[in-house]
Design a protein around this motif. Structure first.
Motif, PDB file in Angstrom:
ATOM      1  N   ASP A 137       0.823  -1.206   0.000  1.00 26.75           N
ATOM      2  CA  ASP A 137       0.000   0.000   0.000  1.00 26.75           C
ATOM      3  C   ASP A 137       0.860   1.261   0.000  1.00 26.75           C
ATOM      4  OD1 ASP A 137      -2.278  -1.506  -0.002  1.00 26.75           O
ATOM      5  OD2 ASP A 137      -2.602  -1.394   2.164  1.00 26.75           O
ATOM      6  N   LEU A 138       2.044   1.183   0.605  1.00 20.46           N
ATOM      7  CA  LEU A 138       2.951   2.332   0.663  1.00 20.46           C
ATOM      8  C   LEU A 138       3.849   2.422  -0.556  1.00 20.46           C
ATOM      9  CD1 LEU A 138       3.946   2.199   4.447  1.00 20.46           C
ATOM     10  CD2 LEU A 138       2.378   3.786   3.338  1.00 20.46           C
ATOM     11  N   GLY A 139       3.613   1.565  -1.554  1.00 16.38           N
ATOM     12  CA  GLY A 139       4.378   1.635  -2.791  1.00 16.38           C
ATOM     13  C   GLY A 139       5.653   0.826  -2.800  1.00 16.38           C
ATOM     14  N   GLY A 140       5.889  -0.020  -1.778  1.00 17.00           N
ATOM     15  CA  GLY A 140       7.085  -0.841  -1.738  1.00 17.00           C
ATOM     16  C   GLY A 140       6.815  -2.252  -2.212  1.00 17.00           C
ATOM     17  N   THR A 141       7.816  -3.117  -2.032  1.00 11.72           N
ATOM     18  CA  THR A 141       7.702  -4.515  -2.432  1.00 11.72           C
ATOM     19  C   THR A 141       8.073  -5.409  -1.259  1.00 11.72           C
ATOM     20  OG1 THR A 141       9.966  -4.471  -3.308  1.00 11.72           O
ATOM     21  CG2 THR A 141       8.171  -4.045  -4.866  1.00 11.72           C
ATOM     22  N   PHE A 142       7.487  -6.601  -1.242  1.00  9.97           N
ATOM     23  CA  PHE A 142       7.730  -7.565  -0.177  1.00  9.97           C
ATOM     24  C   PHE A 142       8.494  -8.758  -0.750  1.00  9.97           C
ATOM     25  CE2 PHE A 142       6.828 -11.162   2.546  1.00  9.97           C
ATOM     26  CZ  PHE A 142       6.865 -10.634   3.819  1.00  9.97           C
ATOM     27  N   HIS A 143       9.504  -9.216  -0.021  1.00  9.18           N
ATOM     28  CA  HIS A 143      10.334 -10.316  -0.505  1.00  9.18           C
ATOM     29  C   HIS A 143      10.489 -11.357   0.600  1.00  9.18           C
ATOM     30  CE1 HIS A 143      11.650  -7.888  -4.000  1.00  9.18           C
ATOM     31  NE2 HIS A 143      11.524  -6.895  -3.143  1.00  9.18           N
ATOM     32  N   HIS A 144      10.480 -12.617   0.188  1.00  5.13           N
ATOM     33  CA  HIS A 144      10.623 -13.754   1.107  1.00  5.13           C
ATOM     34  C   HIS A 144      11.900 -14.489   0.699  1.00  5.13           C
ATOM     35  CE1 HIS A 144       8.577 -16.735   3.841  1.00  5.13           C
ATOM     36  NE2 HIS A 144       9.562 -17.449   3.352  1.00  5.13           N
ATOM     37  N   VAL A 145      12.907 -14.486   1.582  1.00  5.17           N
ATOM     38  CA  VAL A 145      14.229 -15.030   1.254  1.00  5.17           C
ATOM     39  C   VAL A 145      14.550 -16.157   2.223  1.00  5.17           C
ATOM     40  CG1 VAL A 145      16.690 -14.511   1.058  1.00  5.17           C
ATOM     41  CG2 VAL A 145      15.000 -12.847   0.307  1.00  5.17           C
ATOM     42  N   VAL A 146      15.173 -17.205   1.702  1.00  6.43           N
ATOM     43  CA  VAL A 146      15.576 -18.351   2.513  1.00  6.43           C
ATOM     44  C   VAL A 146      17.045 -18.207   2.881  1.00  6.43           C
ATOM     45  CG1 VAL A 146      15.826 -20.859   2.570  1.00  6.43           C
ATOM     46  CG2 VAL A 146      13.876 -19.824   1.400  1.00  6.43           C
ATOM     47  N   GLY A 147      17.371 -18.385   4.159  1.00  9.02           N
ATOM     48  CA  GLY A 147      18.763 -18.314   4.600  1.00  9.02           C
ATOM     49  C   GLY A 147      18.894 -18.721   6.048  1.00  9.02           C
ATOM     50  N   ASP A 148      19.886 -19.582   6.356  1.00  4.67           N
ATOM     51  CA  ASP A 148      20.107 -20.029   7.739  1.00  4.67           C
ATOM     52  C   ASP A 148      20.805 -18.962   8.569  1.00  4.67           C
ATOM     53  OD1 ASP A 148      18.959 -22.608   7.554  1.00  4.67           O
ATOM     54  OD2 ASP A 148      20.707 -23.303   6.451  1.00  4.67           O
ATOM     55  N   ASP A 149      21.745 -18.229   7.952  1.00  2.00           N
ATOM     56  CA  ASP A 149      22.443 -17.144   8.639  1.00  2.00           C
ATOM     57  C   ASP A 149      21.697 -15.848   8.319  1.00  2.00           C
ATOM     58  OD1 ASP A 149      24.144 -15.297   9.720  1.00  2.00           O
ATOM     59  OD2 ASP A 149      25.979 -16.237   8.983  1.00  2.00           O
ATOM     60  N   VAL A 150      20.862 -15.395   9.253  1.00  3.71           N
ATOM     61  CA  VAL A 150      19.980 -14.260   8.983  1.00  3.71           C
ATOM     62  C   VAL A 150      20.764 -12.986   8.664  1.00  3.71           C
ATOM     63  CG1 VAL A 150      18.173 -12.774   9.938  1.00  3.71           C
ATOM     64  CG2 VAL A 150      18.093 -15.244  10.299  1.00  3.71           C
ATOM     65  N   PRO A 151      21.765 -12.583   9.461  1.00  2.02           N
ATOM     66  CA  PRO A 151      22.500 -11.356   9.110  1.00  2.02           C
ATOM     67  C   PRO A 151      23.165 -11.435   7.743  1.00  2.02           C
ATOM     68  CG  PRO A 151      22.950 -11.987  11.378  1.00  2.02           C
ATOM     69  CD  PRO A 151      22.218 -13.133  10.762  1.00  2.02           C
ATOM     70  N   ALA A 152      23.791 -12.571   7.430  1.00  2.33           N
ATOM     71  CA  ALA A 152      24.467 -12.703   6.139  1.00  2.33           C
ATOM     72  C   ALA A 152      23.456 -12.671   4.996  1.00  2.33           C
ATOM     73  CB  ALA A 152      25.277 -13.995   6.105  1.00  2.33           C
ATOM     74  N   ALA A 153      22.326 -13.360   5.166  1.00  4.63           N
ATOM     75  CA  ALA A 153      21.316 -13.363   4.114  1.00  4.63           C
ATOM     76  C   ALA A 153      20.741 -11.963   3.900  1.00  4.63           C
ATOM     77  CB  ALA A 153      20.205 -14.346   4.469  1.00  4.63           C
ATOM     78  N   LEU A 154      20.538 -11.223   4.988  1.00  2.85           N
ATOM     79  CA  LEU A 154      20.010  -9.868   4.872  1.00  2.85           C
ATOM     80  C   LEU A 154      20.992  -8.955   4.138  1.00  2.85           C
ATOM     81  CD1 LEU A 154      17.716  -7.922   5.597  1.00  2.85           C
ATOM     82  CD2 LEU A 154      18.859  -7.493   7.773  1.00  2.85           C
ATOM     83  N   LEU A 155      22.274  -9.057   4.470  1.00  2.00           N
ATOM     84  CA  LEU A 155      23.277  -8.226   3.799  1.00  2.00           C
ATOM     85  C   LEU A 155      23.434  -8.634   2.334  1.00  2.00           C
ATOM     86  CD1 LEU A 155      25.948  -7.995   6.637  1.00  2.00           C
ATOM     87  CD2 LEU A 155      24.539  -6.134   5.745  1.00  2.00           C
ATOM     88  N   ASP A 156      23.379  -9.930   2.053  1.00  3.73           N
ATOM     89  CA  ASP A 156      23.473 -10.373   0.658  1.00  3.73           C
ATOM     90  C   ASP A 156      22.305  -9.834  -0.157  1.00  3.73           C
ATOM     91  OD1 ASP A 156      25.795 -11.711   1.191  1.00  3.73           O
ATOM     92  OD2 ASP A 156      24.841 -13.680   1.436  1.00  3.73           O
ATOM     93  N   PHE A 157      21.115  -9.854   0.424  1.00  2.00           N
ATOM     94  CA  PHE A 157      19.952  -9.326  -0.286  1.00  2.00           C
ATOM     95  C   PHE A 157      20.104  -7.827  -0.522  1.00  2.00           C
ATOM     96  CE2 PHE A 157      15.808  -7.236  -0.189  1.00  2.00           C
ATOM     97  CZ  PHE A 157      15.145  -7.908  -1.198  1.00  2.00           C
TER      98      PHE A 157
END
Length: 848
Positions: free
Chosen positions: A291-311
């Motif tokens: 609704d605010l004009g953004g996008t939602f993404h669902h990512v798979v990763g065991d190491d949450v900080p690393a997966a977040l930075l990679d994304f």
């Protein structure tokens, strides 16, 4: 043969200078010695553009005759035979005249490109197929000529020809775009400042997205991992907790501070499917960010900080928004947390915002088991505890002066074994049991510093210790495996529930489903491929992600769906256990594709059925209603031409009056048929201006007897924003319908009044009226209510009236007249939103 290159000049509206820029580029290339020809350029009578054609070789055009008129189109065969290096082809979205080899000009351009000829072309932003609805909502005009977005996106170069709305309107006023007789209409209709500003924004945003594609492709080809902050992209890390809504709104406010800011919300799910997130809360947060004009993404990763930075680095983000941890103070002994780790590893090119919220420090509840996929870090910690732990414990116990006893020593070593099992699984626990038993025997079992055990009770104790350690490790490992299996089954059930719900109800399109596949399994791209037979090449029915594969052989993972369809994914090789859910996705992708095609066929069938219904009604109208006045005209003319009857002047006048009446009636019927045809094809383009009702309504009453209508139009009414000609037709049709059904002794009342920001015209008759269930049906084409005689018309008057009213932004509805009869209510927009009695606001220059 190498494919030619396509260069497109993109503009926000006609007249910004696309053709002029294209011809200027052609002159530059000719001066450099390039073989350049004008395949088709339309100067539209603009003298400055026409001058630019001088000095350029123009190819002869092909003449085509259609419906008695001769048209000229690009002669593609002549261009292919000439084989220039560069061909200029204007108006990429143009529809060719029937009889041409291709239906669209962009298809002609594709032929030239396939032949190795470079093409320079032009197109306006309103002609892009995906923007048709948006442009119609802005300008009120539906573009009939469109070009697929992919054709423009595949261009090797897209150059924006930009001009401010004020400058474009000045060019229009100076007669540089349209003929003088069309300038006023254009400036007050399509070329309004608001329209031009919105179209300009659309063009700028579309080109900006195209630039993003070029940038991402360049970064991928050159393996650029550093973030280039070309525009603000803000990644919001979600946990599925209630604080996510606060983070999304905060990120949206940050994005608003910079032009072109973009918000990307991402939820990192572990590959084992275990999570403490609430699916309902995630659904709410997905809806909020969209609704605010953004996008939602669902990512798979065991190491949450690393997966977040990679994304974040993968999408070239510049900022990351995270919430302050919900963990209690004592929980920090297990690690610094996601926020601190991301801030530490983000580097100088990523800003990390930690946002406080109401849930901070309230705890995250019970820790959730992570299953058998423990990760490398946990396994390493398990081996350290299982091997180094007994050694350190031995040093500690041997340095204590007072002995604690062999039984207590065994319990301490058993504690380390259990800890190793909890951390690293079975193997570290077994190693801990072996090392612990050897150290117990060597340092704490008499005689010490030997592997000999003197007391048989101690042998039993050590054997029990080893047995208990192995049993505990086995139980812990088995529990982890069972937990992992349960987690996978729960994750699979949630995914299958999603497929059984959203997909089967038709709430998810093929592209959305493929995007869900790509995000769920962490793949680079996903494509649904199909082919007609085993020997036919594969074609892509739908794809998401960069560089989708063109055949199952090129994919990292492919799942067949039947004999001639396959789901192909690229990015990494998936384990065998994931293919079960992937197969369900593949089947549902095929279902989504079939449903889309069935919907398209249903739409086409519905259109054909509607056309067939109108065609049948039209034939009935022609066979009877149109023949009736023609028969009267023919009979009167035949009588006048008869030589064996001497007609008096009165008889001749009566016959001539009958001819005139029949011709007027025939003209009225044909006019309604043509108006209905225009409405059906969407070619009604109203010219909206400020009009006084007392100027239009009296002119609309020319077709009814003078004493049959009573007018009540106050002079104090505000002006309305309408098309004067269309409004006249609307009022005429409604009044003629009312006079037809009203009693002869009761005139039809036409009154008007202002209500809020609308002006209502009410046409009141005292006829038989219409039941509530038929009030909407009378506005349908070829519908006549009650006992109206067949000669009274074809039933198009009210249908045309409603169509014209809606084209002007108004409405028309039917109400019961108090005391009997029917009242037609025509609601129109008040000019400038002014209330009755208010004076229009004058420009400052006029006031001064």
């Amino acid at each position: 043969m190498a494919r030619g290159k396509l260069r497109i000049y993109l503009g926000a509206a006609p007249g910004v200078g696309k053709t002029y820029a294209m011809l200027s580029e052609a002159h530059r290339r000719v001066e450099r010695g390039t073989d350049c020809v004008v395949a088709f350029v339309e100067h539209h009578g603009r003298p400055r553009t026409e001058v630019m054609l001088h000095g350029l070789e123009e190819m002869p055009r092909r003449e085509l005759e259609y419906r008695g008129t001769t048209f000229t189109e690009m002669d593609i065969d002549a261009v292919l035979a000439r084989r220039p290096e560069v061909a200029l082809v204007d108006e990429l979205a143009h529809t060719n005249v029937p009889g041409s080899r291709n239906a669209k000009r962009w298809q002609d351009v594709e032929e030239l490109l396939a032949a190795g000829i470079d093409v320079i072309s032009t197109v306006n932003i309103q002609h892009l197929e995906s923007l048709g609805d948006i442009v119609e909502s802005i300008t009120g005009v539906r573009q009939q000529e469109t070009v697929p977005d992919e054709v423009v996106r595949r261009a090797d170069q897209v150059e924006l020809v930009d001009m401010s709305p004020e400058a474009l309107r000045r060019r229009m006023a100076h007669g540089n775009i349209y003929r003088p007789d069309k300038v006023d209409a254009a400036l007050s209709n399509y070329f309004r400042p608001g329209n031009l500003t919105a179209l300009r924004e659309l063009a700028l945003l579309w080109v900006a997205d195209r630039v993003d594609e070029y940038l991402n492709a360049y970064r991928s080809e050159h393996e650029v991992s550093a973030i280039w902050g070309s525009r603000e992209r803000i990644v919001v890390g979600l946990t599925g907790g209630p604080e996510g809504r606060t983070l999304i709104r905060r990120a949206a406010r940050l994005a608003e501070k910079g032009a072109g800011g973009e918000v990307l919300a991402v939820y990192i799910a572990r590959s084992d499917g275990l999570t403490s997130a609430s699916p309902k809360e995630l659904a709410v947060q997905r809806g909020l960010v969209e609704d605010l004009g953004g996008t939602f993404h669902h990512v798979v990763g065991d190491d949450v900080p690393a997966a977040l930075l990679d994304f974040a680095r993968g999408v070239n983000a510049t900022q990351i928004v995270l919430g302050v941890s919900r963990r209690n103070s004592w929980q920090y002994v297990f690690g610094p947390g996601v926020g601190a780790t991301v801030a530490r590893d983000s580097g100088p090119d990523l800003d990390v915002h930690l946002i406080t919220h109401a849930e901070a420090g309230k705890g995250r509840g019970l820790p959730v088991a992570r299953g058998a996929r423990l990760g490398r870090a946990r396994i390493v910690r398990g081996w350290l505890v299982g091997v180094l732990g007994p050694l350190l414990l031995t040093v500690l116990l041997t340095s204590v002066t007072r002995e604690v006893g062999l039984a207590n020593d065994m319990l301490l070593f058993l504690t380390l074994t259990v800890a190793a099992a909890l951390l690293g699984g079975l193997l570290p626990a077994l190693a801990s049991a072996v090392v612990g038993s050897l150290l117990l025997n060597w340092y704490f079992t008499p005689p010490v510093h030997t592997l000999t055990i003197a007391d048989p009770d101690n042998i039993v104790a050590i054997a029990i210790f080893v047995g208990v350690a192995v049993a505990v490790a086995s139980v812990v490992d088995l529990a982890a495996r069972r937990t992992h299996q349960a987690a996978r089954l729960r994750a699979e059930s949630e995914i299958l529930s999603f497929l059984a719900g959203n997909v089967l109800r038709g709430e998810t399109s093929l592209e959305e489903l493929l995007e869900r596949v790509r995000e769920t399994f962490g793949m680079e791209s996903a494509a649904l491929l199909e082919r007609a037979s085993d020997v036919e090449p594969w074609t892509c029915a739908g794809s998401v992600g960069p560089r989708p594969c063109g055949s199952p052989e090129d994919a990292d993972v492919d799942v067949p769906v039947g004999d001639h369809m396959a789901l192909a994914l690229t990015g990494r090789v998936l384990p065998a256990e994931d293919r079960r859910v992937l197969a369900a996705f593949a089947v549902q992708s095929a279902v989504a594709l079939d449903r889309r095609r069935l919907q398209e066929e249903a739409d086409r069938a519905r259109t054909l059925a509607e056309g067939n219904r109108i065609r049948t009604a039209l034939l009935a109208a022609v066979s009877h209603d149109l023949r009736t006045p023609l028969a009267g005209i023919k009979a009167a003319v035949s009588s006048l031409r008869s030589d064996d009857v001497a007609w008096s002047e009165e008889d001749q006048a009566e016959l001539l009056a009958a001819i005139e009446e029949g011709a007027d009636r025939l003209d009225h019927l044909v006019g309604n048929l043509l108006d209905m045809s225009r409405l059906q094809t969407g070619t009604v383009t109203p010219l909206i201006r400020e009009v006084d009702l007392d100027e239009v309504v009296p002119m609309a009453l020319g077709g009814v007897p003078e004493d049959s209508v009573e007018l009540d139009i106050p002079e104090t009414l505000p002006m309305v924003s309408v098309d004067k000609g269309l409004l006249e037709r609307v009022v005429a049709n409604v009044v003629e319908n009312a006079v037809k059904y009203s009693r002869q002794d009761e005139p039809v009342l036409v009154s008007a009044s202002a209500i809020a920001d609308r002006v209502e015209v009410r046409v009141v008759d005292r006829g038989p009226g219409v039941p509530d269930e038929a009030k909407e049906r009378i506005f349908a084409p070829f519908q006549r209510y009650g006992d109206a005689p067949r000669g009274a018309g074809v039933g198009l008057g009210l249908a045309v009236a409603r169509g014209f009213a809606e084209a002007m932004g108004g409405t028309i509805s039917a109400e019961d007249t108090p005391g009997g009869g029917l009242t037609m209510v025509l609601s129109l927009r008040m000019a400038g939103g002014r209330r009755p009695g208010e004076e229009p606001e004058l420009p400052r220059a006029a006031v001064s």
